[in-house]
Design an enzyme around this catalytic site. Structure first.
Site, PDB file in Angstrom:
ATOM      1  N   ILE A  68     -14.394   9.281   6.623  1.00  0.00           N
ATOM      2  CA  ILE A  68     -13.840  10.615   6.351  1.00  0.00           C
ATOM      3  C   ILE A  68     -14.874  11.544   5.708  1.00  0.00           C
ATOM      4  O   ILE A  68     -14.791  12.767   5.871  1.00  0.00           O
ATOM      5  CB  ILE A  68     -12.566  10.485   5.476  1.00  0.00           C
ATOM      6  CG1 ILE A  68     -11.688  11.727   5.593  1.00  0.00           C
ATOM      7  CG2 ILE A  68     -12.917  10.189   4.017  1.00  0.00           C
ATOM      8  CD1 ILE A  68     -10.290  11.551   5.019  1.00  0.00           C
ATOM      9  N   ASN A 118      -6.738   7.521  -7.903  1.00  0.00           N
ATOM     10  CA  ASN A 118      -5.845   6.893  -8.897  1.00  0.00           C
ATOM     11  C   ASN A 118      -5.428   7.952  -9.907  1.00  0.00           C
ATOM     12  O   ASN A 118      -6.018   9.031  -9.965  1.00  0.00           O
ATOM     13  CB  ASN A 118      -6.520   5.699  -9.582  1.00  0.00           C
ATOM     14  CG  ASN A 118      -7.875   6.061 -10.156  1.00  0.00           C
ATOM     15  OD1 ASN A 118      -7.978   6.919 -11.036  1.00  0.00           O
ATOM     16  ND2 ASN A 118      -8.929   5.455  -9.637  1.00  0.00           N
ATOM     17  N   GLY A 178     -12.842   1.740  -2.202  1.00  0.00           N
ATOM     18  CA  GLY A 178     -12.235   2.287  -0.986  1.00  0.00           C
ATOM     19  C   GLY A 178     -12.738   3.678  -0.654  1.00  0.00           C
ATOM     20  O   GLY A 178     -13.907   4.016  -0.843  1.00  0.00           O
ATOM     21  N   VAL A 179     -11.821   4.492  -0.180  1.00  0.00           N
ATOM     22  CA  VAL A 179     -12.205   5.839   0.251  1.00  0.00           C
ATOM     23  C   VAL A 179     -12.595   6.698  -0.967  1.00  0.00           C
ATOM     24  O   VAL A 179     -13.468   7.573  -0.860  1.00  0.00           O
ATOM     25  CB  VAL A 179     -11.067   6.472   1.103  1.00  0.00           C
ATOM     26  CG1 VAL A 179      -9.874   6.837   0.287  1.00  0.00           C
ATOM     27  CG2 VAL A 179     -11.577   7.669   1.883  1.00  0.00           C
ATOM     28  N   ASP A 180     -12.004   6.434  -2.092  1.00  0.00           N
ATOM     29  CA  ASP A 180     -12.348   7.136  -3.337  1.00  0.00           C
ATOM     30  C   ASP A 180     -13.840   6.934  -3.661  1.00  0.00           C
ATOM     31  O   ASP A 180     -14.564   7.902  -3.955  1.00  0.00           O
ATOM     32  CB  ASP A 180     -11.460   6.571  -4.466  1.00  0.00           C
ATOM     33  CG  ASP A 180     -11.370   7.473  -5.675  1.00  0.00           C
ATOM     34  OD1 ASP A 180     -11.958   8.570  -5.661  1.00  0.00           O
ATOM     35  OD2 ASP A 180     -10.687   7.078  -6.651  1.00  0.00           O
ATOM     36  N   SER A 201      -2.736   5.016   0.192  1.00  0.00           N
ATOM     37  CA  SER A 201      -2.030   3.823  -0.326  1.00  0.00           C
ATOM     38  C   SER A 201      -2.150   2.581   0.555  1.00  0.00           C
ATOM     39  O   SER A 201      -1.688   1.503   0.149  1.00  0.00           O
ATOM     40  CB  SER A 201      -0.534   4.092  -0.578  1.00  0.00           C
ATOM     41  OG  SER A 201      -0.335   4.869  -1.732  1.00  0.00           O
ATOM     42  N   GLY A 259      -4.708   0.794   1.467  1.00  0.00           N
ATOM     43  CA  GLY A 259      -5.797  -0.147   1.189  1.00  0.00           C
ATOM     44  C   GLY A 259      -5.472  -0.938  -0.061  1.00  0.00           C
ATOM     45  O   GLY A 259      -4.554  -1.760  -0.080  1.00  0.00           O
TER      46      GLY A 259
HETATM   47  N1  APR Z   1     -13.025   6.898   5.481  1.00  0.00           N
HETATM   48  C1  APR Z   1     -11.743   6.816   5.931  1.00  0.00           C
HETATM   49  N2  APR Z   1     -10.888   5.873   5.508  1.00  0.00           N
HETATM   50  C2  APR Z   1     -11.336   4.977   4.594  1.00  0.00           C
HETATM   51  C3  APR Z   1     -12.653   5.000   4.078  1.00  0.00           C
HETATM   52  C4  APR Z   1     -13.500   6.020   4.552  1.00  0.00           C
HETATM   53  N3  APR Z   1     -14.769   6.138   4.125  1.00  0.00           N
HETATM   54  N4  APR Z   1     -12.781   3.977   3.194  1.00  0.00           N
HETATM   55  C5  APR Z   1     -11.606   3.336   3.166  1.00  0.00           C
HETATM   56  N5  APR Z   1     -10.731   3.920   4.011  1.00  0.00           N
HETATM   57  C6  APR Z   1      -9.333   3.557   4.321  1.00  0.00           C
HETATM   58  C7  APR Z   1      -8.901   2.151   4.020  1.00  0.00           C
HETATM   59  O1  APR Z   1      -9.248   1.291   5.097  1.00  0.00           O
HETATM   60  C8  APR Z   1      -7.405   2.309   3.905  1.00  0.00           C
HETATM   61  O2  APR Z   1      -6.773   2.263   5.186  1.00  0.00           O
HETATM   62  O3  APR Z   1      -8.507   4.347   3.493  1.00  0.00           O
HETATM   63  C9  APR Z   1      -7.240   3.730   3.342  1.00  0.00           C
HETATM   64  C10 APR Z   1      -6.839   3.798   1.881  1.00  0.00           C
HETATM   65  O4  APR Z   1      -7.419   2.732   1.188  1.00  0.00           O
HETATM   66  P1  APR Z   1      -7.944   2.830  -0.322  1.00  0.00           P
HETATM   67  O5  APR Z   1      -9.188   3.619  -0.393  1.00  0.00           O
HETATM   68  O6  APR Z   1      -7.990   1.441  -0.852  1.00  0.00           O
HETATM   69  O7  APR Z   1      -6.813   3.708  -1.079  1.00  0.00           O
HETATM   70  P2  APR Z   1      -5.402   3.285  -1.726  1.00  0.00           P
HETATM   71  O8  APR Z   1      -4.776   2.126  -1.055  1.00  0.00           O
HETATM   72  O9  APR Z   1      -4.624   4.557  -1.814  1.00  0.00           O
HETATM   73  O10 APR Z   1      -5.779   2.807  -3.175  1.00  0.00           O
HETATM   74  C11 APR Z   1      -6.183   3.742  -4.138  1.00  0.00           C
HETATM   75  O11 APR Z   1      -8.130   2.488  -4.728  1.00  0.00           O
HETATM   76  O12 APR Z   1     -10.297   3.158  -4.720  1.00  0.00           O
HETATM   77  C12 APR Z   1      -9.204   3.025  -5.479  1.00  0.00           C
HETATM   78  O13 APR Z   1      -9.458   4.774  -7.069  1.00  0.00           O
HETATM   79  C13 APR Z   1      -8.699   4.339  -5.986  1.00  0.00           C
HETATM   80  O14 APR Z   1      -7.368   3.180  -7.558  1.00  0.00           O
HETATM   81  C14 APR Z   1      -7.327   3.915  -6.365  1.00  0.00           C
HETATM   82  C15 APR Z   1      -6.917   3.006  -5.235  1.00  0.00           C
END
Ligand code: APR
Length: 170
Positions: free
Chosen positions: A11, A24, A32-34, A118, A120
Site C-alpha cells: 500500500i 493501534n 504489519g502495514v503500520d 484488523s 492481520g
Molecule cells: N500493504 C498492504 N497490506 C499490508 C501490508 C502492506 N505493506 N502489510 C501488511 N498488510 C496486510 C496484512 O496482510 C493484513 O491483511 O494488512 C492487513 C492488516 O494487517 P495488520 O497490519 O496486522 O493490521 P491489524 O490486523 O489491523 O493489526 C493492527 O498491528 O501493526 C500493528 O500497530 C498495529 O497494533 C496494530 C495492529
C-alpha cells in the site's frame, strides 16, 4: 461499482491521495502495514505527528500528513481485535470504514487505499471483514462524488480473491 478496485501489493507504493493505516489505539506504530507505512513515510516525523494526536479509540480514524509517501494524507484507523465476534467487532470495523470515507469526503480527495483493517495481527477473519468493508464503502460512495477510486490493497492473492468474489456476487 466502477470506482472500487482490488489490488495486490504494498500500500505504501500506491499513487493515491489517502493511504489508510491499520493502527493501534496508542498510534504508537507497530508491525504489519503500520510498520511498513511508518518506514516509508519516515518513522520519526510520522511518530511525532502521531504523538500530537493523543491516541485514537477503536473504531475511529485520525489524520496525519503522509510525509515521504506520495499520498497527501495518512488516515490512521484503529480496527478491533477479534475476540470471536461478540464484543462489537463488526460495528467497530464498519465504523473505521465509515469514518475514513466520511473524512475523505470532507477533505475532497479523489482516491483512497485501504488495507484489510484488523485482518492481520488483530485476527479478524477475512471472510467476515470483507463484506463489512465493501458494504460500508459502497454505501459511502453513493453519497460521495469526489472519490473516483477506492482501492482495497491486499498483500496476497487469497485476500484479493475474497474481495473480488464478494464484489462479483449478486
Ligand atoms: N500493504 C498492504 N497490506 C499490508 C501490508 C502492506 N505493506 N502489510 C501488511 N498488510 C496486510 C496484512 O496482510 C493484513 O491483511 O494488512 C492487513 C492488516 O494487517 P495488520 O497490519 O496486522 O493490521 P491489524 O490486523 O489491523 O493489526 C493492527 O498491528 O501493526 C500493528 O500497530 C498495529 O497494533 C496494530 C495492529
Amino acid at each position: 461499482m466502477g470506482r472500487i478496485e482490488v489490488l495486490i501489493g504494498d500500500i505504501t507504493g500506491l499513487s493515491v491521495d489517502v493511504v489508510v493505516n491499520a493502527a493501534n489505539s496508542q498510534l504508537a506504530g507497530g508491525g504489519g502495514v503500520d510498520g511498513a507505512i511508518h518506514r516509508a513515510a519516515g518513522h520519526q516525523q510520522l511518530q511525532n505527528a502521531c504523538r500530537q494526536l493523543g491516541g485514537c479509540p477503536t473504531g475511529q480514524v485520525k489524520v496525519t500528513p503522509a510525509f515521504n509517501l506520495s499520498a497527501k494524507y495518512i488516515f490512521h484507523a484503529v480496527g478491533p481485535v477479534w475476540y470471536g465476534g461478540q464484543r462489537g467487532e463488526p460495528a467497530l470495523l464498519a465504523s473505521c470504514y465509515r469514518q475514513a470515507m466520511s473524512l475523505a469526503g470532507e477533505l475532497n480527495v479523489a482516491s483512497i487505499a485501504f488495507p484489510a483493517i484488523s485482518c492481520g495481527i488483530y485476527g479478524y477473519p477475512p471472510e467476515l471483514a470483507v463484506p463489512v468493508a465493501i458494504e460500508e464503502v459502497k454505501s459511502a460512495l453513493e453519497k460521495n462524488c469526489t472519490l473516483q477510486r477506492v482501492i482495497f490493497c491486499c498483500c496476497d492473492q487469497s485476500m484479493a480473491e475474497g474481495y473480488q468474489r464478494y464484489l462479483n456476487s449478486p
